[in-house]
Each structure stands twice: as structure tokens, then as C-alpha cells.
Design a protein around this motif. Structure first.
Motif, mmCIF file in Angstrom:
data_model
loop_
_atom_site.group_PDB
_atom_site.id
_atom_site.type_symbol
_atom_site.label_atom_id
_atom_site.label_comp_id
_atom_site.label_asym_id
_atom_site.label_seq_id
_atom_site.Cartn_x
_atom_site.Cartn_y
_atom_site.Cartn_z
ATOM 1 N N VAL A 23 24.013 58.474 65.096
ATOM 2 C CA VAL A 23 23.115 58.450 66.249
ATOM 3 C C VAL A 23 21.657 58.603 65.804
ATOM 4 C CG1 VAL A 23 22.418 59.757 68.298
ATOM 5 C CG2 VAL A 23 24.833 59.221 67.925
ATOM 6 N N ALA A 24 21.427 59.410 64.795
ATOM 7 C CA ALA A 24 20.061 59.667 64.339
ATOM 8 C C ALA A 24 19.455 58.478 63.605
ATOM 9 C CB ALA A 24 20.038 60.896 63.432
ATOM 10 N N THR A 25 20.292 57.599 63.021
ATOM 11 C CA THR A 25 19.762 56.544 62.159
ATOM 12 C C THR A 25 19.903 55.135 62.720
ATOM 13 O OG1 THR A 25 21.858 56.526 60.935
ATOM 14 C CG2 THR A 25 20.078 57.879 60.050
ATOM 15 N N ALA A 26 20.746 54.930 63.721
ATOM 16 C CA ALA A 26 20.888 53.589 64.296
ATOM 17 C C ALA A 26 19.606 53.188 65.013
ATOM 18 C CB ALA A 26 22.072 53.549 65.256
ATOM 19 N N GLU A 27 19.255 51.903 64.926
ATOM 20 C CA GLU A 27 18.063 51.426 65.619
ATOM 21 C C GLU A 27 18.243 51.467 67.125
ATOM 22 O OE1 GLU A 27 16.852 50.722 61.727
ATOM 23 O OE2 GLU A 27 18.790 50.363 62.643
ATOM 24 N N ARG A 28 19.433 51.062 67.598
ATOM 25 C CA ARG A 28 19.719 51.102 69.034
ATOM 26 C C ARG A 28 21.092 51.696 69.254
ATOM 27 N NH1 ARG A 28 15.214 50.949 71.345
ATOM 28 N NH2 ARG A 28 16.322 50.696 73.325
ATOM 29 N N LEU A 29 21.244 52.397 70.365
ATOM 30 C CA LEU A 29 22.523 52.967 70.796
ATOM 31 C C LEU A 29 22.895 52.324 72.119
ATOM 32 C CD1 LEU A 29 21.559 56.672 70.083
ATOM 33 C CD2 LEU A 29 23.005 55.239 68.638
ATOM 34 N N VAL A 30 24.101 51.788 72.206
ATOM 35 C CA VAL A 30 24.560 51.150 73.432
ATOM 36 C C VAL A 30 25.529 52.085 74.135
ATOM 37 C CG1 VAL A 30 25.856 49.222 74.411
ATOM 38 C CG2 VAL A 30 24.218 48.813 72.581
ATOM 39 N N ALA A 31 25.208 52.467 75.353
ATOM 40 C CA ALA A 31 26.066 53.314 76.180
ATOM 41 C C ALA A 31 26.623 52.490 77.322
ATOM 42 C CB ALA A 31 25.278 54.502 76.724
ATOM 43 N N ALA A 32 27.878 52.752 77.683
ATOM 44 C CA ALA A 32 28.513 51.990 78.759
ATOM 45 C C ALA A 32 27.993 52.404 80.127
ATOM 46 C CB ALA A 32 30.028 52.157 78.698
ATOM 47 N N THR A 33 27.574 53.650 80.254
ATOM 48 C CA THR A 33 27.128 54.172 81.547
ATOM 49 C C THR A 33 25.951 55.116 81.330
ATOM 50 O OG1 THR A 33 28.573 56.128 81.440
ATOM 51 C CG2 THR A 33 29.518 54.111 82.409
ATOM 52 N N HIS A 34 25.288 55.454 82.422
ATOM 53 C CA HIS A 34 24.209 56.446 82.342
ATOM 54 C C HIS A 34 24.760 57.814 81.967
ATOM 55 C CE1 HIS A 34 20.920 53.895 83.725
ATOM 56 N NE2 HIS A 34 21.762 53.366 84.602
ATOM 57 N N ALA A 35 26.015 58.086 82.338
ATOM 58 C CA ALA A 35 26.630 59.363 81.946
ATOM 59 C C ALA A 35 26.792 59.434 80.436
ATOM 60 C CB ALA A 35 27.980 59.522 82.641
ATOM 61 N N GLU A 36 27.225 58.335 79.811
ATOM 62 C CA GLU A 36 27.360 58.336 78.355
ATOM 63 C C GLU A 36 25.992 58.439 77.687
ATOM 64 O OE1 GLU A 36 29.262 55.714 74.666
ATOM 65 O OE2 GLU A 36 29.233 54.870 76.691
ATOM 66 N N ALA A 37 24.988 57.784 78.258
ATOM 67 C CA ALA A 37 23.637 57.895 77.715
ATOM 68 C C ALA A 37 23.174 59.355 77.741
ATOM 69 C CB ALA A 37 22.686 57.013 78.510
ATOM 70 N N ALA A 38 23.467 60.047 78.825
ATOM 71 C CA ALA A 38 23.093 61.461 78.923
ATOM 72 C C ALA A 38 23.816 62.306 77.888
ATOM 73 C CB ALA A 38 23.384 61.974 80.335
ATOM 74 N N GLU A 39 25.076 61.967 77.599
ATOM 75 C CA GLU A 39 25.827 62.700 76.568
ATOM 76 C C GLU A 39 25.207 62.458 75.190
ATOM 77 O OE1 GLU A 39 27.986 64.838 77.200
ATOM 78 O OE2 GLU A 39 29.218 64.314 78.928
ATOM 79 N N LEU A 40 24.803 61.234 74.903
ATOM 80 C CA LEU A 40 24.173 60.943 73.617
ATOM 81 C C LEU A 40 22.885 61.736 73.446
ATOM 82 C CD1 LEU A 40 24.707 57.079 73.496
ATOM 83 C CD2 LEU A 40 25.576 58.707 71.808
ATOM 84 N N VAL A 41 22.122 61.845 74.515
ATOM 85 C CA VAL A 41 20.862 62.586 74.448
ATOM 86 C C VAL A 41 21.121 64.092 74.416
ATOM 87 C CG1 VAL A 41 18.717 63.101 75.675
ATOM 88 C CG2 VAL A 41 19.566 60.744 75.575
ATOM 89 N N GLY A 42 22.001 64.558 75.318
ATOM 90 C CA GLY A 42 22.206 65.994 75.451
ATOM 91 C C GLY A 42 23.020 66.614 74.339
ATOM 92 N N ARG A 43 24.072 65.924 73.891
ATOM 93 C CA ARG A 43 24.962 66.519 72.880
ATOM 94 C C ARG A 43 24.599 66.113 71.451
ATOM 95 N NH1 ARG A 43 29.457 68.890 75.278
ATOM 96 N NH2 ARG A 43 29.857 68.263 77.444
ATOM 97 N N TYR A 44 23.946 64.966 71.294
ATOM 98 C CA TYR A 44 23.661 64.463 69.949
ATOM 99 C C TYR A 44 22.166 64.382 69.651
ATOM 100 C CZ TYR A 44 28.586 63.181 69.532
ATOM 101 O OH TYR A 44 29.960 63.221 69.457
ATOM 102 N N GLY A 45 21.333 64.672 70.627
ATOM 103 C CA GLY A 45 19.901 64.643 70.389
ATOM 104 C C GLY A 45 19.321 63.256 70.216
ATOM 105 N N ALA A 46 19.963 62.240 70.786
ATOM 106 C CA ALA A 46 19.466 60.872 70.658
ATOM 107 C C ALA A 46 18.114 60.731 71.349
ATOM 108 C CB ALA A 46 20.467 59.897 71.277
ATOM 109 N N ASP A 47 17.291 59.850 70.812
ATOM 110 C CA ASP A 47 16.022 59.510 71.441
ATOM 111 C C ASP A 47 16.338 58.694 72.695
ATOM 112 O OD1 ASP A 47 13.562 58.557 72.223
ATOM 113 O OD2 ASP A 47 13.118 57.513 70.339
#
Length: 465
Positions: free
Chosen positions: A220-244
Motif C-alpha cells: 500500500v505504501a509503495t504502489a502508485e495507485r490503489l483500486v478499491a471496490a467501494t468507498h468502504a474499502e477505500a476508508a479501510e485502506l486509509v484508516g487501517r493501512y495509512g494509504a494516501d
């Protein structure tokens, strides 16, 4: 479309395009929006002599010509619904076909336990590269990266991708190393995230390893882009993994609206040998505890005797984290449902559509679900869904409009929702109409539109518009 074999070279429009060199993880060729005559809403800046594109609107000219799709742990040739094959397989296959139709050469890389490295034509413009990696399935999570190192080195020499799209964490490990060696950007789709699964798991369910959690954190820290299926998954990437947050693109999966259509339920029941008057519940998916097929059976036991002509179809196969062999059949027998519950193997889409059409309701009591593709497939066939209000299911199902969501995957809650759907006057026809309308908003063409935007931003190094 033939697969273009070529060494790396600048595109034909090189005279109009200035490469942008980004020092992180090696030099990577990028293209700046202003150099094709269409700057985005923010101007390009120069930092320490390096051109850095900060446009929020990369042009179509930065689309990849060759896309590497990594699906390390499961092959697109496998039938979804058993083993490691599930919604991820459907996603990879459906998007690859449509990307190829838009002129992008797609190579899907998958690992096999033995044999030899080979290339298999899959569809026009799509091929599958089988790479032998003996012992991958039995390798501890902490050792997966080292095992995939030779694969990354070989791909860096033999393949020539403009963008790499990695699906699932093991593919992310391979993609991360490959992109470092080849100097290309990576897009990552998690599909399921270890931190989310651990947060939702049952007390007796095995936790995902610390090694996998740490690997996902690095990806998550090194990928150029992260694709989430839903806004809930996007929130998990940000909240649990610290994604930009600016690096996360929400791209919902689609459904094949030409295959999954409203048809004749009576004809579908005749094919499946289901009584015309049966109250039919269906479960479709891999037989894993977190997907809750045992909850479906226990809910059916609570409904048995209260709902006339009750019948249940469990469609799917065993997976790596499955129940002991025969456990679900024994559970059904112990609950007096041996003649009520039928088990069917995984099916291809055309046959699966008949299951959805025949069913009165699809039941999905998942503990976690990044999206829930089966839910949208069922709704496209006009079948409402009873599911849990978790993660992607909250987006895949519109509660009260196309199905009913319950707070927890508990048999009593699921049974009450199913009973309400089957017995409340006018509710099922209303939900059926809502299901058809809701599913119509999901298409693989829209998914591909979103992926292409993500690939453009990955190559341009800019935030999504």
C-alpha cells in the motif's frame, strides 16, 4: 489483436512528450500532461531539476499499450467458486477481455505448482503466462516474497509492461519487486485485506498472519495507485493501512448484464429439478467460514416448518480455509435438513444464472466481503439478497430497495429477514424490481473506464481527478 513484441522504446509521439524521472524505486519513465498540449487544472512544477507532473487530468495518450496483470495465487482458467478461485478470477477475466477490446495488449501472469513456463492464448489480445513456482501453496506467508524473487527477475527481462496491475497481496509482492526492477508503475487491488478479515473473523477462525499484514502495509505504501471496490474499502485502506487518500481510486466491479438477466424462474427450476412451489434459498460462493454457508443452513433450520416447501441450494466448492470435508452435509443432517439442503458444485456463468433465477432469495451472511459479486449477479437476474451489512455488501445491495441487510451474520437475524421477504405482502416483488434497477448500474465497461483512469494516473504520477 496480436500481442506486440517489441523492445522498450519511447512512444511514436516522443517528440511531443517529455519523460519525467521519479527517483523513488529507480528511474521510471513518465509523461507530463503539458507536453501533449493539454495541461490539467494545476501547472507542472520543477523540483530539484526534475520535472514533476501534478496535473489532475492525465491525457489519454498516457494509456498503457501493454498491461501486466498479476494473479499469482489463482489462474483465470480456473472455475470460480472453489479452491482459490472466486470473484477475483471473474474480475480479472472480464476486465482483461474488455481492456483488450480497447486496444491494450494484456498478459495475465499466474503461478503454477509444477510444469514449465508457457504462454496460453486466452482471448483476442489476452494471453496467460504460466510460471512454475513449486511449493508456493505450502510456503509460509513470511517466505512468499523470497520465493517470488526469481519470478520478478525473469519477468523484468522477458516481459515489457507499461503498467502492472497486481491483484491480491501475493501478487502485490511480486508486482512490487518487478516494478522496482523494470522501472514501471504498479496499480494494486487487494480484493480482501488481512486487517479487515481479522477484525471480522469469528473466535474459532484462524487469523491472517502478521507477515501478510506487513506485506500489505508495504504494498500500500509503495504502489502508485490503489483500486478499491467501494468507498468502504477505500476508508479501510486509509484508516487501517495509512494509504494516501489521493492515491486511492474507487472503481466498483461490474456484472455481465448479457448473461445475468431476468429470465423464466419456472424454466430455471425445471432445469435444477426444484419444485415450482418451493420457497428456495440459494447460497453461492466458496465454502469458507467467513462467507457463512453454515449460517444459511442454521437459518433454514429455524425456518423449517414455518415456511412451506422450504428448499436450500448451496452452490460452491471447498477452499483453502474451508470446513472439514463433509462438515456442512453433517450439519444439515443433524438439523433434520438432509432432504431440504442440496449441495451443487461450482458452475459456469450461464448455469449459475439459472440458480439465481430459480431462487426466491440469495443469502449472503458474510463476516467480511470486499464487494460481493454474487449479490449483483443475483440482482441482475431479479433475485433480491439477504446479506450482512458489512464492507462491500452495503454497496452491492441497497437495503430495503434491492434486498435486506442484517447487522450480524447470526442465524436468527438471517432467518427473520428471509421470513419477512417471503411472507410480507408485496415486499418480494418490490425488492425484485429494485434489484433489477440497482444491478443495471454495474457494468464491466464502467469498471474498465475506472481502471484506465487509474492506469493513466499511475503513469503520469498524479492524483485522480
Amino acid at each position: 489483436m496480436p500481442w506486440p513484441i517489441r523492445p522498450f522504446r519511447w512512444p511514436a509521439s516522443a517528440a511531443l512528450v517529455t519523460p519525467i524521472w521519479v527517483p523513488r524505486a529507480g528511474f521510471r519513465p513518465r509523461w507530463c500532461c503539458r507536453d501533449v498540449g493539454r495541461p490539467g487544472p494545476r501547472a507542472c512544477a520543477s523540483r530539484s531539476g526534475l520535472e514533476v507532473c501534478v496535473s489532475a487530468d492525465p491525457p489519454a495518450t498516457v494509456l498503457p499499450a501493454r498491461l501486466g496483470v498479476l494473479s499469482v495465487h489463482t489462474s483465470p482458467l480456473h472455475q470460480p467458486g472453489g479452491g482459490n478461485a472466486g470473484g477475483l478470477n471473474v474480475y480479472v477475466v472480464e476486465t482483461a477481455r474488455r481492456l483488450a477490446r480497447r486496444g491494450i495488449a494484456v498478459e495475465i501472469v499466474t503461478c503454477v505448482p509444477d510444469g514449465w513456463s508457457r504462454l496460453t492464448p486466452f482471448a483476442p489480445g489476452v494471453r496467460v503466462r504460466h510460471v512454475p513456482v513449486p511449493g508456493l501453496a505450502a510456503t509460509p506467508d513470511a517466505d512468499v516474497a523470497a520465493l517470488l524473487e526469481p519470478v520478478a527477475a525473469r519477468l523484468a527481462v522477458e516481459a515489457d509492461y507499461d503498467v502492472v496491475h497486481a491483484h491480491y497481496w501475493s501478487s502485490g509482492l511480486l508486482g512490487r519487486r518487478l516494478c522496482e526492477l523494470a522501472g514501471v508503475p504498479m496499480v494494486f487491488s487487494g480484493h480482501t485485506l488481512a486487517a479487515v478479515k481479522n477484525a471480522r473473523r469469528a473466535a474459532d477462525e484462524r487469523a491472517e498472519s502478521v507477515a501478510r499484514l506487513n506485506a500489505e502495509q508495504r504494498i500500500v505504501a509503495t504502489a502508485e495507485r490503489l483500486v478499491a471496490a467501494t468507498h468502504a474499502e477505500a476508508a479501510e485502506l486509509v484508516g487501517r493501512y495509512g494509504a494516501d487518500p489521493a492515491a486511492v481510486d474507487v472503481v466498483p466491479p461490474g456484472v455481465d448484464l448479457s448473461t445475468f438477466t431476468a429470465g423464466d424462474p419456472a424454466a430455471a427450476r425445471a432445469v435444477l429439478e426444484v419444485a415450482p412451489d418451493a420457497a428456495l434459498l440459494a447460497f453461492v460462493g466458496r465454502l469458507q467460514p467467513h462467507k457463512g454457508p453454515d449460517v444459511v443452513i442454521r437459518a433454514a433450520a429455524l425456518l423449517h416448518g414455518r415456511i412451506p416447501e422450504l428448499a436450500v441450494l448451496i452452490v460452491g466448492g471447498r477452499s483453502g480455509a474451508s470446513y472439514p470435508r463433509g462438515a456442512l452435509r453433517r450439519l444439515a443432517a443433524d438439523l433434520g435438513l438432509a432432504d431440504v439442503v442440496r449441495f451443487l458444485p461450482p458452475m459456469p456463468p450461464a448455469q449459475l444464472a439459472d440458480v439465481y433465477r430459480a431462487a426466491d432469495v440469495l443469502v449472503m451472511p458474510s463476516r467480511s466481503e470486499s464487494f460481493g459479486l454474487a449479490a449483483v449477479e443475483a440482482q441482475a437476474c431479479g433475485t433480491p439478497v439477504v446479506g450482512t451489512d458489512v464492507d462491500g455488501l452495503a454497496s452491492a445491495v441497497r437495503d430495503g430497495r434491492s434486498g435486506l441487510l442484517v447487522a450480524r451474520p447470526e442465524p436468527s437475524l438471517v432467518a427473520d429477514a428471509v421470513r419477512r421477504l417471503l411472507t410480507e405482502p408485496g415486499l418480494r416483488p418490490s425488492l425484485r424490481a429494485g434489484a433489477l434497477a440497482h444491478a443495471a448500474g454495474f457494468s464491466w465497461e464502467s469498471t474498465v473506464d475506472g481502471l484506465l483512469a487509474s492506469y493513466r494516473h499511475a503513469r503520469c504520477g498524479s492524483a485522480a481527478a
